[in-house]
Design a protein around this motif. Structure first.
Motif, PDB file in Angstrom:
ATOM      1  N   ALA A   1       0.857  -1.185   0.000  1.00 53.45           N
ATOM      2  CA  ALA A   1       0.000   0.000   0.000  1.00 53.45           C
ATOM      3  C   ALA A   1       0.886   1.225   0.000  1.00 53.45           C
ATOM      4  O   ALA A   1       1.803   1.346   0.813  1.00 53.45           O
ATOM      5  CB  ALA A   1      -0.911   0.011   1.221  1.00 53.45           C
TER       6      ALA A   1
ATOM      7  N   ALA B   1      -7.063   5.512   2.723  1.00 49.50           N
ATOM      8  CA  ALA B   1      -6.218   4.351   3.002  1.00 49.50           C
ATOM      9  C   ALA B   1      -6.799   3.499   4.124  1.00 49.50           C
ATOM     10  O   ALA B   1      -6.779   2.270   4.051  1.00 49.50           O
ATOM     11  CB  ALA B   1      -4.808   4.806   3.365  1.00 49.50           C
TER      12      ALA B   1
ATOM     13  N   LEU C   1      -7.503  -0.351   3.567  1.00 52.64           N
ATOM     14  CA  LEU C   1      -6.703  -1.353   4.273  1.00 52.64           C
ATOM     15  C   LEU C   1      -7.560  -2.213   5.190  1.00 52.64           C
ATOM     16  O   LEU C   1      -7.245  -3.387   5.412  1.00 52.64           O
ATOM     17  CB  LEU C   1      -5.594  -0.668   5.075  1.00 52.64           C
ATOM     18  N   ASN C   2      -8.619  -1.670   5.727  1.00 55.65           N
ATOM     19  CA  ASN C   2      -9.525  -2.470   6.547  1.00 55.65           C
ATOM     20  C   ASN C   2     -10.292  -3.475   5.707  1.00 55.65           C
ATOM     21  O   ASN C   2     -10.616  -4.573   6.165  1.00 55.65           O
ATOM     22  CB  ASN C   2     -10.503  -1.561   7.300  1.00 55.65           C
TER      23      ASN C   2
ATOM     24  N   PRO D   1      -6.571  -6.213   3.203  1.00 57.44           N
ATOM     25  CA  PRO D   1      -5.242  -6.153   3.834  1.00 57.44           C
ATOM     26  C   PRO D   1      -4.114  -6.296   2.815  1.00 57.44           C
ATOM     27  O   PRO D   1      -4.280  -6.896   1.746  1.00 57.44           O
ATOM     28  CB  PRO D   1      -5.260  -7.338   4.807  1.00 57.44           C
ATOM     29  N   VAL D   2      -2.962  -5.727   3.151  1.00 55.06           N
ATOM     30  CA  VAL D   2      -1.777  -5.807   2.304  1.00 55.06           C
ATOM     31  C   VAL D   2      -0.628  -6.393   3.130  1.00 55.06           C
ATOM     32  O   VAL D   2      -0.779  -6.684   4.315  1.00 55.06           O
ATOM     33  CB  VAL D   2      -1.389  -4.407   1.764  1.00 55.06           C
TER      34      VAL D   2
ATOM     35  N   ALA E   1       2.908  -1.410   4.223  1.00 51.85           N
ATOM     36  CA  ALA E   1       2.409  -0.085   3.845  1.00 51.85           C
ATOM     37  C   ALA E   1       3.523   0.943   3.904  1.00 51.85           C
ATOM     38  O   ALA E   1       4.352   0.929   4.816  1.00 51.85           O
ATOM     39  CB  ALA E   1       1.265   0.345   4.756  1.00 51.85           C
TER      40      ALA E   1
ATOM     41  N   LEU F   1      -4.308   2.062  12.723  1.00 51.98           N
ATOM     42  CA  LEU F   1      -3.961   0.726  12.234  1.00 51.98           C
ATOM     43  C   LEU F   1      -3.402  -0.139  13.356  1.00 51.98           C
ATOM     44  O   LEU F   1      -3.684  -1.339  13.426  1.00 51.98           O
ATOM     45  CB  LEU F   1      -2.938   0.824  11.100  1.00 51.98           C
TER      46      LEU F   1
ATOM     47  N   LEU G   1       0.829  -4.715  10.911  1.00 48.70           N
ATOM     48  CA  LEU G   1       1.258  -4.534   9.527  1.00 48.70           C
ATOM     49  C   LEU G   1       2.601  -3.807   9.463  1.00 48.70           C
ATOM     50  O   LEU G   1       2.772  -2.763  10.068  1.00 48.70           O
ATOM     51  CB  LEU G   1       0.201  -3.703   8.782  1.00 48.70           C
TER      52      LEU G   1
END
Length: 231
Positions: free
Chosen positions: A6, A38, A42-43, A46-47, A50, A68, A74
């Motif tokens: 991300a 973002a 992201l919620n 997921p990545v 970031a 986050l 993350l």
């Protein structure tokens, strides 16, 4: 397996050029122009890592990271303003794993991303029959296979960098680890960070353990020397 990154920045030129560079290296990239966008993205999706700019409209990088960290470890790299030490220190204390000052080279960013993903693999130790057993030191349990840390049965959520630093200390209780040794354990041999970065990670680790046990005092500072985990 392709990693998804991300990239969050309000500068469209950075979003375009950096995402193209990352994609050319085999990464999948999702771009967001501000923190609020973002956070929603992201919620929902997921990545693996970031990259966050700090100064953004609506929701800045600091606030985004804070939100986050309520539910995620993350891996995060901050993009900070040139020579803005306040941003760097605050970011690390809030739970960022690394930071890069603007302006930056795309090659440096790619190397830092790869290094952080390797550290995550190291911290988690792919599960297999030969995977190492959890490290147990009294009330402390560090399970590398599942990236789980607990103290007296209570979970302590650690980032990748925090996990590797704590494991380096706990592996040999009573033995002093210099900042350089902790730097190598957490970042690898080819990446240099200054002493302030290690100190900030240690403060963050202590704060998390004190949330689980306000009497926690296992990590000792030896001024001018380094740190050790008390036996």
């Amino acid at each position: 397996m392709t990693n998804t990154i991300a990239l969050v920045d309000d500068d469209q030129n950075i979003l375009t050029s950096v995402s193209m560079a990352l994609e050319s290296e085999g990464f999948q990239v999702r771009t967001y122009k501000d923190g609020e966008e973002a956070l929603r993205g992201l919620n929902q999706r997921p990545v693996d890592l970031a990259v966050l700019d700090i100064k953004m409209p609506r929701l800045d990088g600091m606030e985004l990271l804070q939100r986050l960290r309520k539910s995620s470890t993350l891996p995060v790299i901050f993009l900070t303003s040139k020579d803005d030490e306040v941003d760097e220190v605050l970011g690390l204390r809030m739970g960022a794993d690394d930071y890069i000052r603007k302006p930056f080279s795309q090659r440096l960013l790619i190397e830092r991303i790869r290094a952080l993903l390797r550290r995550q693999d190291l911290a988690q130790d792919e599960f297999n029959p030969q995977s190492e057993a959890p490290l147990v030191r009294g009330e402390l349990v560090l399970d590398g296979a599942r990236h789980i840390c607990s103290w007296a049965g209570k979970p302590v959520p650690l980032t990748v960098t925090e996990f590797l630093i704590l494991r380096a200390l706990a592996v040999r209780p009573g033995h002093v680890k210099s900042r350089d040794q902790l730097m190598d354990a957490a970042y690898g041999d080819n990446i240099y960070v200054d002493d302030r970065t290690i100190d900030s990670h240690i403060k963050r680790i202590r704060k998390k353990f004190k949330s689980a046990d306000d009497q926690f005092s296992k990590i000792e500072t030896l001024y001018g020397v380094g740190y050790r985990y008390r036996e």
